[in-house]
Every structure is written in C-alpha cells, then in structure tokens.
Enzyme design. Structure first.
Site, PDB file in Angstrom:
ATOM      1  N   SER A  61       0.821  -1.208   0.000  1.00  0.00           N
ATOM      2  CA  SER A  61       0.000   0.000   0.000  1.00  0.00           C
ATOM      3  C   SER A  61       0.853   1.256   0.000  1.00  0.00           C
ATOM      4  O   SER A  61       0.402   2.335  -0.402  1.00  0.00           O
ATOM      5  CB  SER A  61      -0.940   0.011   1.214  1.00  0.00           C
ATOM      6  OG  SER A  61      -0.192  -0.106   2.422  1.00  0.00           O
ATOM      7  N   LYS A 129       4.485 -11.694   3.041  1.00  0.00           N
ATOM      8  CA  LYS A 129       3.066 -11.859   2.745  1.00  0.00           C
ATOM      9  C   LYS A 129       2.888 -11.856   1.245  1.00  0.00           C
ATOM     10  O   LYS A 129       3.516 -11.065   0.545  1.00  0.00           O
ATOM     11  CB  LYS A 129       2.223 -10.738   3.364  1.00  0.00           C
ATOM     12  CG  LYS A 129       0.712 -10.897   3.103  1.00  0.00           C
ATOM     13  CD  LYS A 129      -0.101  -9.918   3.916  1.00  0.00           C
ATOM     14  CE  LYS A 129      -0.108  -8.519   3.359  1.00  0.00           C
ATOM     15  NZ  LYS A 129      -0.797  -8.438   2.020  1.00  0.00           N
ATOM     16  N   GLU A 131      -0.210 -12.426  -2.008  1.00  0.00           N
ATOM     17  CA  GLU A 131      -1.622 -12.501  -2.341  1.00  0.00           C
ATOM     18  C   GLU A 131      -1.915 -13.750  -3.176  1.00  0.00           C
ATOM     19  O   GLU A 131      -1.104 -14.163  -3.998  1.00  0.00           O
ATOM     20  CB  GLU A 131      -2.051 -11.258  -3.123  1.00  0.00           C
ATOM     21  CG  GLU A 131      -1.915  -9.966  -2.333  1.00  0.00           C
ATOM     22  CD  GLU A 131      -2.366  -8.745  -3.117  1.00  0.00           C
ATOM     23  OE1 GLU A 131      -2.886  -8.921  -4.248  1.00  0.00           O
ATOM     24  OE2 GLU A 131      -2.192  -7.623  -2.619  1.00  0.00           O
ATOM     25  N   GLU A 198      -9.384  -9.794   3.285  1.00  0.00           N
ATOM     26  CA  GLU A 198      -9.676  -8.401   2.942  1.00  0.00           C
ATOM     27  C   GLU A 198     -10.991  -8.265   2.192  1.00  0.00           C
ATOM     28  O   GLU A 198     -11.248  -8.992   1.221  1.00  0.00           O
ATOM     29  CB  GLU A 198      -8.545  -7.802   2.094  1.00  0.00           C
ATOM     30  CG  GLU A 198      -8.802  -6.338   1.737  1.00  0.00           C
ATOM     31  CD  GLU A 198      -7.606  -5.605   1.163  1.00  0.00           C
ATOM     32  OE1 GLU A 198      -7.736  -4.398   0.878  1.00  0.00           O
ATOM     33  OE2 GLU A 198      -6.540  -6.232   1.005  1.00  0.00           O
TER      34      GLU A 198
END
Length: 245
Positions: A61, A129, A131, A198
């Site tokens: 982000s 991490k 996705e 999320e």
C-alpha cells in the site's frame, strides 16, 4: 510510559518482549485479539513500535500512500527492500512482515523463494506476505519449506484489482464464498501461519475463521477475525485520495 514498556523490578521502564510467531500462536490459542498496522519508513515504524502493535506490515500500500502511484502494481522489489530496511530500523518489538511486490512471486516458486530470501537477508523482515489462494499454494509451500514464514492474503487482492473490476467486496455469492473458503484452506495447508482476509462480508469471514486452525487478520472483513490490520495512513487520515469504508 509508552505501551511497549513495562515497569521493571527497580521501578524503571524496560522494553516489551519481542513478538514472535510463538507469541502470535499463543495469542490465537488464548483468543487474544492480534493487532497489525502498516509502516513505510523509519518514523512510521517507530510509531507502530511505540503503540504496542503486535505485527508491523511493510505493505505494498505504500506504493499509493507514500510514493503516489495509482495502484500497488508499479512497486518494485528494490523499492520495497529500501522501505523495509527503514521500517526495521524503527520497529523493534513487533513481528515484521513485508509484502512481496506484484511480479516478484507469480512466475515461479523459485522466483518467489529468491525474492523472499532477499527480504529476510537484506531488509531484516521476519515473514513475507503474498496474495492469492489455491493457485499460490505450491509457491507458499516452497517458501515455507526453506524456513521463511508466510502470511497469506485472500479476498480482495489489491495487486489483482484490475481483474476484479476494482476495489470491490469479495465473496458476496455462495459460489464466491465457497471459493474463498477453499482458498483459505489451501493456503493454510501449504504452510501459511496467518491469513489476511480483505473486503469479505463479515459473516463469511467469521465462518472462514472458525474453519481454520491459524489466525485470520481482517481488513474490511468484520470483527470476528482473529485480529485486525489497518493502513497507518488511513487510520491517521493522512491519505485522502479515497477513504476506505
């Protein structure tokens, strides 16, 4: 006295204990909420540390909130290494997790391993991490096999937001919800010690959490996850290009 301090035997303040995977697992088993917040540089890393947060995420982000990109996808490995090193200098007690940037892990498990090792070796990360669900299970398994802890991430996966039609809630239909459950189970089976959920309907996130034996960290997924994560800039109102619900 700041939250990361406690009173020692002589009445002085001492730093709180280092958060490890064992700490996180113990909190999960005891039903204690797990806190996670993002940081992108030295001062924001210190803020996460001083706030007593359990896990610090150097999230991709930062591409948007710190570097001004229109999405997270342009972020490079070199940029993430630079930011992770800075955060690590300021964030000492929380468990430090870093996002693998878009394009650094999808091509092959070998490329993912190579990128993961760079973050552990060059940027003092303690876990990575990435996705993806079932399609990333083999990659997660390969990374964990060499001793790198992995946090999974399913639901709204910002790196794939173009294919998802934008930043939209996932799992609204029964078919989508079942797919999310299977994704979560596959990521867990592959070795992820924790999974971010999320933008998932709260009842679906709660059901997935009950079915798993590892903690879930929610962001826009209701209050029944094992913990919560926030982008620091969003929490402080420092990013106003768009405001999350």
């Amino acid at each position: 006295m700041t939250p990361q301090q406690k009173t020692g035997a002589g009445g002085g303040a001492v730093a709180r204990s280092k958060v490890t995977i064992k700490t996180i697992n113990r909190m999960y088993k005891n039903g204690e909420p797990i806190s996670m917040m993002t940081a992108q540089d030295y001062p924001s890393g210190m803020m996460v540390d001083r706030a007593g947060i359990d896990m610090c995420l150097v999230g991709d982000s930062l591409a948007m909130v710190a570097l001004g990109y229109d999405s997270t996808n342009p972020l490079t490995v070199e940029e993430m290494l630079h930011h992770c090193r800075a955060v690590a200098r300021g964030c000492k007690s929380p468990f430090l997790v870093v996002d693998l940037p878009y394009g650094s892990f999808e091509v092959s498990p070998e490329e993912a391993v190579r990128a993961s090792m760079r973050f552990m070796k060059e940027a003092n990360a303690e876990a990575i991490k990435l996705e993806g669900g079932q399609e990333m299970a083999a990659t997660i398994e390969r990374i964990t096999r060499i001793g790198v802890p992995v946090v999974g991430h399913i639901g709204l996966t910002p790196q794939r937001q173009s294919a998802l039609g934008g930043f939209r809630v996932q799992g609204k239909t029964a078919k989508q919800a079942e797919r999310l459950l299977q994704d979560a189970l596959a990521v867990q089976e592959a070795g992820a010690f924790c999974i971010v959920l999320e933008a998932i309907p709260p009842q679906i996130a709660a059901y997935i959490t009950r079915r798993l034996s590892v903690p879930t960290i929610g962001i826009g997924a209701g209050a029944q996850c094992s913990g919560q994560v926030l982008v620091q800039n969003d929490a402080l109102g420092l990013f106003d290009r768009f405001v999350p619900k």
